[in-house]
Design a protein around this motif. Structure first.
Motif, PDB file in Angstrom:
ATOM      1  N   UNK B  13       4.881   4.965  -3.885  1.00  0.00           N
ATOM      2  CA  UNK B  13       3.714   5.346  -3.077  1.00  0.00           C
ATOM      3  C   UNK B  13       3.998   6.621  -2.281  1.00  0.00           C
ATOM      4  N   UNK B  14       5.201   6.699  -1.698  1.00  0.00           N
ATOM      5  CA  UNK B  14       5.481   7.880  -0.874  1.00  0.00           C
ATOM      6  C   UNK B  14       5.630   9.127  -1.740  1.00  0.00           C
ATOM      7  N   UNK B  16       3.715   9.716  -4.044  1.00  0.00           N
ATOM      8  CA  UNK B  16       2.325  10.044  -4.405  1.00  0.00           C
ATOM      9  C   UNK B  16       1.498  10.336  -3.150  1.00  0.00           C
ATOM     10  N   UNK B  17       2.162  10.882  -2.139  1.00  0.00           N
ATOM     11  CA  UNK B  17       1.481  11.090  -0.842  1.00  0.00           C
ATOM     12  C   UNK B  17       0.696  12.399  -0.828  1.00  0.00           C
ATOM     13  N   UNK B  18      -0.272  12.493  -1.701  1.00  0.00           N
ATOM     14  CA  UNK B  18      -1.108  13.701  -1.705  1.00  0.00           C
ATOM     15  C   UNK B  18      -1.960  13.725  -0.434  1.00  0.00           C
TER      16      UNK B  18
END
Lengths: 190, 218
Positions: B13-14, B16-18
């Motif tokens: 998740x981090x 993918x921190x757009x």
């Protein structure tokens, strides 16, 4: 937890989450790692099994990722997280009750089929029956079945080993299985 | 134990921190939406024919009609505002009941109006007037008003979509009922009132049933 400590944590989590909204992956990771024990503690109040708690925590993390744009900087993070945990816990409990409503525990199934030791007698009996029925097959059908299904040779290899053509092998395997099905059905109906 | 360790999930998740476009405060978004709806209502009133009955009744100084209309408008506005708040995690759950007092006032005043008509006109007060037209109007107008409301609410990907959809349904149905008064050429009877209530319930039920495709909850 003291009020001062709580406020400091709130400020810290809020800052990290606000930075994450801006695309700061490091801040996001720090936030998620820091918040996970809090999520786990909240989840544990609603669901009791350890694996279910961890499932809820992971669902919450996925939801946080999806709705992180709804956090308003300056507002407390805890109620925002608690609402998500509450929702996902309810979802998990509903799913669990749906599953338990449809599936029943069959103790006999476990004893008879899932435990290999319990199957030994039946498996031995079945193997004996199958061996007897195979012995009653015509030689070429028996040979075709043994080579392709029991020894798992390819059709070409079985053809080379037996001298039967590939098409002949196919026909003999088909006839052997058909005959076994009939014989097994007859044997079970006795 | 779970298939996917929590720590590994955090890493994914981090990574993918757009950057995300932060949502404005619920009240801001609700008021902006309501402003758009008011604009639409004004255009409809000016553009459509026979938009005078309310003006005539208002000029007649019917206090009861005024309260009835104001409570319908308030119910609609409060329900829409409440829906925007409930759509965001962690907001005050009391928003769920905020529209109820004005809803009760609206139904009460409508019922009082029906009672007066019944006393004045006798058995004809039980007749079904042009209520089916009203039902069609409320449901159709709600569908139109519901589009911008649903679109803006879906931006929040509400985690619990049912109360959001129900409140939004109540809001747009009440606003549609308010708009209806500008094209309402007759005093309502009890049956008319019942049909109005049914129309509101239909809109709420539709919104609730279609909540997942419309609101795209997280």
């Amino acid at each position: 937890m003291t009020k001062v400590g709580g406020d400091a944590r709130e400020a810290s989590w809020g800052d990290l989450l606000a930075a994450a909204q801006g695309g700061d992956g490091t801040a996001y990771r720090r936030f998620l790692i820091a918040a996970t024990p809090f999520l786990r503690a909240l989840a544990r109040r609603r669901v009791y099994a350890d694996d279910a708690v961890e499932d809820v925590v992971q669902e919450v993390l996925l939801t946080v990722h999806r709705v992180r744009h709804t956090y308003e900087p300056g507002r407390p993070v805890e109620p925002w997280l608690a609402a998500i945990v509450s929702r996902r816990s309810i979802d998990a409990l509903r799913k669990s009750s749906r599953v338990s409503a449809r599936e029943v525990h069959n103790a006999a199934a476990y004893e008879t089929f899932a435990d290999p030791a319990a199957n030994t007698i039946e498996a031995t009996e079945s193997a004996k029956v199958l061996a007897r029925l195979m012995g009653e097959l015509p030689p070429r059908q028996k040979e075709a079945l043994e080579l392709t299904k029991l020894k798992e040779l390819s059709l070409d290899e079985a053809s080379a080993a037996s001298g039967q053509s590939v098409s002949s092998l196919k026909v003999n395997v088909h006839r052997a299985i058909k005959r076994l099905r009939v014989e097994i059905g007859r044997d079970q109906s006795k | 134990m779970t298939d996917r360790p929590t720590e590994a999930l955090i890493d994914v998740l981090s990574a993918d921190a757009a950057p995300v476009k932060r949502l404005a405060a619920p009240l801001t978004r609700a008021l902006a939406t309501l402003a758009g709806l008011v604009l639409f209502g004004l255009v409809a009133i000016l553009a459509l024919p026979n938009a005078d009955p309310l003006a005539m009744r208002g000029a007649g100084g019917e206090m009861q009609v005024g309260i009835e209309l104001a409570s319908a408008l308030l119910t609609g506005a409060l329900a829409v505002i409440a829906a925007f708040h409930v759509a965001v995690p962690g907001r005050w759950r009391g928003w769920l009941v905020v529209p109820l007092p004005t809803l009760a006032l609206w139904l009460g005043m409508s019922g009082l109006g029906c009672w007066r008509d019944l006393a004045r006109s006798g058995p004809s007060g039980w007749e079904l007037g042009h209520s089916m037209d009203c039902l069609v109007f409320i449901v159709s107008a709600s569908l139109v008003l519901g589009v911008p409301v649903a679109w803006r609410l879906s931006r929040a990907a509400p985690i619990d979509p049912l109360p959001v959809a129900a409140l939004a349904g109540l809001g747009i149905a009440a606003l549609s009922a308010f708009l209806l008064q500008f094209f309402h050429p007759f005093a309502v009877t009890f049956l008319d009132l019942a049909v109005h209530v049914v129309a509101v319930l239909i809109v709420m039920a539709l919104a609730s049933l279609l909540r997942r495709p419309i609101l795209r909850p997280a």
